[in-house]
Design an enzyme around this catalytic site. Sequence first.
Site, PDB file in Angstrom:
ATOM      1  N   CYS A  47      -0.061   3.994   2.512  1.00  0.00           N
ATOM      2  CA  CYS A  47       0.321   3.595   3.866  1.00  0.00           C
ATOM      3  C   CYS A  47       1.743   4.033   4.175  1.00  0.00           C
ATOM      4  O   CYS A  47       2.057   4.412   5.324  1.00  0.00           O
ATOM      5  CB  CYS A  47       0.217   2.076   4.035  1.00  0.00           C
ATOM      6  SG  CYS A  47      -1.445   1.393   3.821  1.00  0.00           S
TER       7      CYS A  47
ATOM      8  N   CYS B 181       0.839  -1.204   0.000  1.00  0.00           N
ATOM      9  CA  CYS B 181       0.000   0.000   0.000  1.00  0.00           C
ATOM     10  C   CYS B 181       0.874   1.254   0.000  1.00  0.00           C
ATOM     11  O   CYS B 181       1.508   1.577   1.013  1.00  0.00           O
ATOM     12  CB  CYS B 181      -0.925  -0.027   1.224  1.00  0.00           C
ATOM     13  SG  CYS B 181      -1.808   1.512   1.523  1.00  0.00           S
TER      14      CYS B 181
END
Length: 339
Positions: free
Chosen positions: A102, A99
Site C-alpha cells: 500500500c 500494508c
Amino acid sequence: MDGVSRPDPRQAAQTAALSSALAGAVDLSALKARSEAAARQQAAGGARSTAQGAPGSPGSPDGGGGRYVVDVTEQGFQRDVLEASLQVPVVVDLWATWCEPCKQLSPVLERLANASGGAWILAKVDVDANPRIAQAFGVQSIPMVVAVVAGQPVDAFQGALSEPQVKDWIARILDALRDRMPAIAEGERRAAAGGGAEPEEEPEDPRFAAAEDALERGDYAEAEAAYQQILDQEPANEMAQAALSQVRFLARAEQADPSAIGRADAAPDDVDAQLAAADAEVALDKAESAFRRLVDTVGRTFGDDREKVRSHLVGLFELFPADDPRVSTARRALARALF
C-alpha cells in the site's frame, strides 16, 4: 459499459447495500436530479468542483493528499464516494498502515489524482478503521482499488501495480465514461491548463441541507418533513420529489425483514405481505423480483387492493433512474396487468 470490465456481481451487490447499511446512507438514485443539474451547469460554463478532498490527508500512508484526494470514513462514505461518483469516477484505495505494498501504490494514486484536474477523485479508506466499507467491497487482500461510478463498482484491481499500469487502467475508465460524465472533460481541461483556479462553489440550498443533515442523523421523519415542505412550496421540484420517495423507502427498508419474502410466497393473496416482501427484495438489490411480485399481485387483485399495490409499485419505480431497463420492463408489464 464499453471498455471497462465488472468485478464479481456479489461485490457490486454488497456495495449497493452499503448505502443503507452505513449511518446516514441514502440511495443514490434520489440524487440523480442533482447530478443532471450539475452537468447542465458545467455545459453552460458554470461548472463547480466535485472534489471535496482536504490537503494533506493525515491518514494516507505517506502523509500526502491534495485537492482531489480525500480520506473516507464510514460516516462520510455517502458524500465522499457515492454522491461524488455521480459527477466523476471515484477511485477507492483500500489500504492499511501495516500494508507495505500500500505504501508503494498509494503515493502513485495520489500523484495521478492531483494531476487529473478533478477528472476523477481518489478516496482513501483505511480498512482497519472502517471495517464495514471493507466488508461491503468484499476485501480479502490489500491493496485493493475499486472504481465507483454512479454508486456502483465498475472495475477493480488488487496489488501494487506500476504507475504506467495504473495510468492505463484509469485511462480506460475515463475513455469509457467521458461522453456520459461532463465533469471528466472539465477536469481534463483544467489539468491541461496547469490546474487553474477552482471554480467558486455555489451556495447549497439550505432547505436541502436541512433534509440531508436529518438523513445523516438517521432521522427519516424529519428528513421527510423537510422534503415535503419544499414540495409544498414547489410542487414541481423533481429533486425534492425523488428524495422524498427515497426517504420513505429507507424508513420502510430499515424495518425490512428478509423472512417477509418467504411469508409472502406462502400467502400470495395477502396484499400487505406482498408489499413487505417487495420492500425487502429491493433492499436486497433484487429489484426485478420485487417489480415482478407486485405486477403479479396487481393482476390478481381488484378495487382498493389493486390501487394500493399499484401505488406502492410506482413508488418503488421512483427509487431508480427513469431510464433503468428494469423500470421500463416493469412499467410495460404493469400496463398489461392493468389494461
